[in-house]
Write an enzyme that holds these catalytic residues in place. Structure first.
Site, PDB file in Angstrom:
ATOM      1  N   HIS A  48      -2.285   2.000   5.162  1.00 27.68           N
ATOM      2  CA  HIS A  48      -3.375   1.792   4.200  1.00 27.68           C
ATOM      3  C   HIS A  48      -4.398   0.774   4.687  1.00 27.68           C
ATOM      4  O   HIS A  48      -4.889  -0.049   3.914  1.00 27.68           O
ATOM      5  CB  HIS A  48      -2.800   1.421   2.823  1.00 27.68           C
ATOM      6  CG  HIS A  48      -1.813   2.423   2.330  1.00 27.68           C
ATOM      7  ND1 HIS A  48      -2.160   3.724   2.051  1.00 27.68           N
ATOM      8  CD2 HIS A  48      -0.463   2.342   2.140  1.00 27.68           C
ATOM      9  CE1 HIS A  48      -1.079   4.399   1.685  1.00 27.68           C
ATOM     10  NE2 HIS A  48      -0.043   3.588   1.732  1.00 27.68           N
ATOM     11  N   SER A  88       1.719   5.662  -2.263  1.00 24.01           N
ATOM     12  CA  SER A  88       1.771   5.866  -0.818  1.00 24.01           C
ATOM     13  C   SER A  88       2.476   7.185  -0.484  1.00 24.01           C
ATOM     14  O   SER A  88       1.992   8.258  -0.862  1.00 24.01           O
ATOM     15  CB  SER A  88       2.451   4.672  -0.151  1.00 24.01           C
ATOM     16  OG  SER A  88       2.320   4.718   1.256  1.00 24.01           O
TER      17      SER A  88
END
Length: 337
Positions: A218, A112
């Site tokens: 996400h 991430s």
């Protein structure tokens, strides 16, 4: 896995075998959740390479990085924007320390937020460009996502098929991170996430918990933010990486600037397939991993993904590196986490 991705992995694995004289290593970069008071204490004030980068960051950001890293105790609250910036800065500082000691990986991979530091370590972006993009992401998230509308949660103890089905039963809830077998992060509309977590508990999940924050990272809910990020990305230069960076959506290596730009411009709305990416690195002949960040978040996941993998934190590596002349071993190290 597509035939094209499989072929790329096979060809890259052969290249690694042909050019590696030592055991191939991948550097892994953690994201949110890796900040604590005392982070970076083993390099800040002890490595000229780290201090140079941190001084530059402080000048660009307009606040004292040392204050954020060392003042207070535990995991004190700081605004999301500052948290993301400081994690990126410290991750990159560790990169510069490792480089100063002549260390280099065969692959890099970021979880991430860690994708920006991974791109820096890969040679695809410079430090200041990465800092600009980390800040741009946080500004966009703050501007575009109303407080309380979105949420994320962790589910431990169920299989991926069950978690996927639970998400599908709720509107605008998605599987965001597949971290390791039976550890998943879901994200989406807050009401749906809460309902999904409750259902997971009813199906005997070992743990279900809301994650602090109000952003459905996400997931497709960040598509608008992602489009604006692509506009911001157009302002910076991205080069072909000198070290392949892993795409944590397709679980495949990226070798060109086009690949890296596309990935960085999409990853906010795409899932993190961490377990699959770690297995892909194994297929690429990687036998050792180093978590290049202040905490041991990714290190803790690895035994559940591949018990045979060798992994250590960058702090452990530096502590045992006999060539670490840039580190002054007599300086006290803060240990309060």
């Amino acid at each position: 896995m597509s035939v094209g991705v499989r072929k790329t992995i096979d060809e890259t694995a052969e290249t690694v075998k042909a050019h590696s004289t030592a055991d191939p290593v991948a550097w892994l970069f953690p994201g949110l959740g890796s900040r604590f008071v005392g982070m970076g204490a083993d390099i800040i004030g002890k490595s000229p390479a780290a201090d140079k980068l941190i001084t530059l960051a402080a000048q660009k950001l307009g606040y004292d990085i040392h204050e954020v890293c060392f003042s207070g105790s535990g995991r004190k609250f700081v605004p999301p924007r500052i948290e993301a910036q400081v994690i990126y800065v410290i991750n990159c500082a560790y990169v510069d320390v490792l480089r100063s000691l002549g260390r280099q990986p065969q692959f890099v991979c970021g979880h991430s937020l860690g994708s920006w530091a991974a791109a820096y370590a890969a040679g695809a972006i410079d430090f200041e460009s990465g800092l600009e993009m980390v800040t741009a992401v946080e500004d966009l998230l703050e501007q575009r996502i109303p407080d309380g509308e979105q949420a994320m949660g962790v589910i431990i103890g169920l299989d991926e098929e069950t978690v996927t089905r639970i998400c599908a039963d709720e509107q605008y809830v998605y599987l965001a991170n597949s971290n390791s077998p039976k550890q998943f992060v879901i994200a989406g509309r807050a009401v749906g996430v809460d309902a999904a977590l409750e259902k997971a508990g009813e199906q005997a999940a070992k743990k279900t918990q809301r994650i602090a924050g109000s952003r459905a990272m996400h997931t497709p809910l960040l598509a608008d933010v992602n489009r604006e990020l692509q506009t911001a990305l157009a302002r910076i230069t991205i080069d072909d990486p000198t070290i392949p960076q892993m795409n944590c959506d397709t679980a495949s290596p990226m070798h060109t600037a086009v690949d890296v730009r596309r990935y960085l411009g999409q990853f906010l709305q795409r899932p993190v397939r961490w377990e699959a990416t770690m297995h892909a690195l194994g297929d690429l002949s990687i036998t050792q991993f180093v978590e290049v960040g202040a905490a041991a978040v990714l290190t803790g996941m690895m035994p559940f993904i591949d018990p045979s993998a060798k992994i250590e934190t960058v702090s452990d590596l530096l502590a045992r590196d006999e060539t670490a002349n840039a580190i002054d071993p007599t300086t006290p190290v803060l240990t309060d986490r």
